[in-house]
Design a protein around this motif. Sequence first.
Motif: not given
Length: 184
Positions: A62, A66, A69, A74, A78, A81-82, A91-92
Motif C-alpha cells: 500500500d 502512494v 505522490e 492526496v 489514496r 482508500r486502499l 470516494t476520497a
Amino acid sequence: LLRMRSTMFGERIPAWVGCEHCGERLELTLDADILLGAACDSDTRPELELAGFRFRVPSTRDLAAVAAERDTTVAALRLLRLCCMARPAPTAAALEPLLDEAAIGLAALDPTAEFTLDLACEVCAHRWSAPFDIGALLWEEVAARARALLDEVHLLAHAYGWSEAEILALSERRRAAYLDRVCA
C-alpha cells in the motif's frame, strides 16, 4: 520490513547517530526481536472501524502504491482508500473528514509502523528522540551488499577469468574461500 531485514542480515542491527547537540557519533546495536516485540508472533491484522467503514493497517505494498505522490493529503486519501475494506471503496471526498482520526487509529493499531529511539549522548548528556527508519536502513544495507557482491565478482572474474554467472553460482562460503586466495 524489519522482519525482512532480520531474515536477510540478522537480528542485530548495528547503527549510529550523531548527537544533535555536540555532534558526537553514538554507536548502538538494536535487536529486531525486541523492536518487534509480540508483533513477531502475530499473524492477525487488526482493523479500525470508523464512520461505518472498516480499515486494515497499511501494508508495504500500500505504501509503495502512494510513495510517488507529492501531495501528502492526496497520498493519505489514496492510502486510506486502499486500506478500506468496503468494495467498492468510498470516494476520497467521503474519506477526507476521517483522515485525522484514521491516522491516529491506524497508528495505534500498528505500534511497529514507526519506531522512535530515546537517545542520550554519553559526552554531553543531551537527551532526544530520533526516528528509526527501517526502510532507509534496509535499502542502504541492500545497496551496500550489492556493491560488495559486484566487487567480489570483479575480483574473481579478473583473477580466474570466470563469468559473472559462474561466480554467482558458487556458494557464499566457496566464493569467500576463493576471495581469500586472491587477496592473500
